[in-house]
Design an enzyme around this catalytic site. Structure first.
Site, PDB file in Angstrom:
ATOM      1  N   HIS A 188      52.227  22.072  47.821  1.00  0.00           N
ATOM      2  CA  HIS A 188      52.708  22.160  46.428  1.00  0.00           C
ATOM      3  C   HIS A 188      51.550  22.428  45.462  1.00  0.00           C
ATOM      4  O   HIS A 188      51.611  22.044  44.289  1.00  0.00           O
ATOM      5  CB  HIS A 188      53.453  20.884  46.022  1.00  0.00           C
ATOM      6  N   SER A 233      34.776  42.984  34.737  1.00  0.00           N
ATOM      7  CA  SER A 233      35.605  43.152  33.544  1.00  0.00           C
ATOM      8  C   SER A 233      34.868  44.022  32.539  1.00  0.00           C
ATOM      9  O   SER A 233      33.654  43.919  32.390  1.00  0.00           O
ATOM     10  CB  SER A 233      35.916  41.785  32.922  1.00  0.00           C
TER      11      SER A 233
END
Length: 447
Positions: free
Chosen positions: A133, A264
Site C-alpha cells: 500500500h 529539466s
C-alpha cells in the site's frame, strides 16, 4: 525491428512466395523450369516507386506489385500469382514477418533477463524495506524485489517462445479457403491442392492452418498482440516501481543518468526518470492495441471483410516496434541502474524496527507470554515511535522495547535488541532469488 517491417522487405516476402508457388507449379508440370527460374532470379529486385506508380492507377497494392514483378521477368512474368488470391501471399508474408519479429523480441527479452539475473545475484542479500500500500511493511532484499520482475518476464519469455513455435500461415487456399482455384489448375496432374500447398509452405518455412477462409483467423493476430500487451504490463510495472524507488522519500535506486544529461530545461538539479517514464508511456499504447485485433477477429464477417486490412498495417508493426524499444530501454536501465546501499540501510533503520515487532511477538509467546497482551503492548510502543518519526527524529522503538519491564520478564535485553534488527528478517528471499537466477540462465538463449 523497423527493417523487418519495412515496405521493401514486405514486398520481397511476397515475391519469395510467388517464386515458391511457381516452383511448385513447375513440379506439377504447369510451368517451365525457365519460367520458375526467371521469377526466382528477379525476386529481390523490388522497385517500390514503380509499384506505387501502378497502384496509384489501379488502386490495388498486390496487383501493382505483380505487374511490377512481371515487367522484370520477361520469361516468367505471365504466370505470377496463377491460381492465387491476394491473401495467399500477403497473409503468409505477414506471419513470416511476425515470426521474425517475435524471434527478435525473444532475443531482446533474453538479454534483459540475463541483465536482471546479474543484478539479482549482486543484490540477493542486500536487505531493504518492502512496501505494501506504498507504506513500509517488512524487510526484503533488493535482489528478491528484482526477482519479482524477472519471474514475470521469464513467464512471458516462455509464452512468447511457444507462440513463436506455433504461428501458422494461411497456406494456399484461394478466395474463400476451398482451394477450388488450385484444384482447377491442377486438374490432370498428379498433384493435389494439398500437395501444392505443402510444397510451397515447406519452401518458405511456415506451417499452415488446416482451415482458413480468404484469410487466416484474425484470432491469431489477437493472440500475438495480447502476448505483447502482457509483456508490456510487466515492463510497465518494473518501470513504474523504479520511478517510485527513485523518488524522494525512497531513493533506493535510480536509472542511469549521463554525465552531461539534462533533466529539466527549467530546473538544473533535476534527475528525472525519463527512460522509465518512456517505458510506461509506450506500454500504455501497446496495451490498447489488442482491442483493435479483437475487433478484427470478432467482426470478420463470413469468409472475409476488408475492415481489418488498413489497421493491421499499423497495429502489427507498431506493437512490435514499441515492444522492441521498451526492451532495449529496460535492458539499458537494468544494466546501468544505481542501487544505493546506504539509502537501503537508512530506510531499513528508520522503518525496519516496526516490522521486527512481529519477531518479538512470536518470541514472547514462545517464552510463555500472552499474545494478545503483548500485541497491545507492542502496538502502543509502535505508535509512540511513529510520532517520533513524524517529528523527524530517529526511530526510538528498539530502545523503548528493550527497556520495557513487561517484555523483559520473558526475554533478555540483548535478545530483544537482536530480534529488533530487521536486517535478519528476510526469510528465504535470498535463496529463492538465487534459484531463479539459475533457472533464467538455464532457459534463456540469446544471439
Amino acid at each position: 525491428m523497423r527493417a523487418l517491417w519495412s515496405d521493401e522487405l514486405r514486398r520481397k516476402r511476397w515475391r519469395a512466395i510467388w517464386a515458391a508457388l511457381a516452383e511448385a507449379q513447375q513440379q506439377a508440370g504447369l510451368v517451365t523450369a525457365e519460367q520458375a527460374a526467371d521469377l526466382r532470379a528477379h525476386a529481390d529486385e523490388v522497385n517500390i516507386p514503380r509499384s506505387l506508380e501502378i497502384e496509384k492507377e489501379i488502386g490495388h497494392d498486390v496487383m501493382a506489385e505483380v505487374r511490377t514483378y512481371a515487367e522484370q521477368c520477361p520469361i516468367g512474368g505471365g504466370i505470377i500469382h496463377w491460381g492465387a488470391t491476394s491473401a495467399d501471399v500477403t497473409d503468409n508474408a505477414d506471419v513470416l514477418c511476425q515470426r521474425e519479429a517475435l524471434a527478435l523480441v525473444l532475443d531482446r527479452l533474453g538479454k534483459l533477463l540475463l541483465a536482471f539475473a546479474a543484478r539479482i545475484e549482486q543484490t540477493r542479500d542486500l536487505a531493504c524495506m518492502a512496501y505494501t500500500h506504498l507504506q513500509p511493511a517488512e524487510p526484503t532484499t533488493f535482489g528478491y524485489r528484482l526477482a519479482v520482475y524477472a519471474q514475470d518476464l521469464l513467464t512471458h519469455y516462455n509464452a512468447l517462445a511457444n507462440l513463436h513455435q506455433n504461428l501458422r500461415g494461411k497456406g494456399l487456399k484461394g478466395a474463400v479457403g476451398t482451394q477450388a482455384s488450385y484444384g482447377e489448375i491442377l486438374e490432370g496432374t498428379p498433384f493435389t491442392p494439398a500437395e501444392l500447398e505443402s510444397q510451397v509452405m515447406r519452401s518458405i518455412g511456415l506451417d499452415a492452418f488446416s482451415i482458413a477462409t480468404q484469410i487466416y483467423s484474425r484470432g491469431q493476430d489477437f493472440t500475438v498482440l495480447a502476448a505483447l500487451s502482457g509483456l508490456a504490463a510487466s515492463l510497465h510495472k518494473f518501470a513504474f516501481d523504479l520511478r517510485v524507488m527513485q523518488s524522494a522519500g525512497f531513493g533506493e535506486a535510480a536509472e542511469p543518468f549521463g554525465e552531461k544529461q539534462v533533466g529539466s530545461s527549467a530546473m538544473p538539479f533535476k534527475r528525472n526518470p525519463v527512460n522509465a517514464e518512456k517505458i510506461c508511456s509506450i506500454a500504455r499504447y501497446v496495451a490498447a492495441l489488442p482491442q483493435v485485433a479483437w475487433d478484427n477477429a470478432a467482426e470478420a464477417l463470413l469468409e472475409r471483410t476488408l475492415d481489418d486490412s488498413a489497421n493491421r498495417r499499423t497495429t502489427l508493426p507498431e506493437a512490435f516496434i514499441a515492444t522492441d524499444e521498451m526492451l532495449i530501454t529496460a535492458t539499458r536501465i537494468v544494466e546501468g541502474m544505481t542501487i544505493d546501499e546506504a539509502v537501503c540501510a537508512r530506510n531499513l533503520e528508520k522503518y525496519g524496527p516496526f516490522a521486527a515487532t512481529e519477531r518479538v511477538l512470536m518470541a514472547l509467546v514462545r517464552a510463555g507470554a500472552d499474545r494478545q497482551r503483548m500485541h497491545e503492548r507492542l502496538r502502543e510502543h509502535s505508535l509512540k515511535a511513529w510520532e517520533a518519526i513524524r517529528a523527524d527524529k530517529p526511530n526510538p522503538l528498539v530502545n523503548i522495547i528493550s527497556a520495557d519491564q513487561q517484555l523483559l520478564f520473558y526475554l533478555q535485553p540483548n535478545r530483544l535488541k537482536a530480534l529488533m534488527d530487521a536486517r535478519g528478517y528476510v526469510g528465504t528471499a535470498p535463496e529463492r532469488a538465487a534459484a531463479l537466477v539459475k533457472v533464467i540462465r538455464s532457459v534463456v538463449t540469446v544471439q
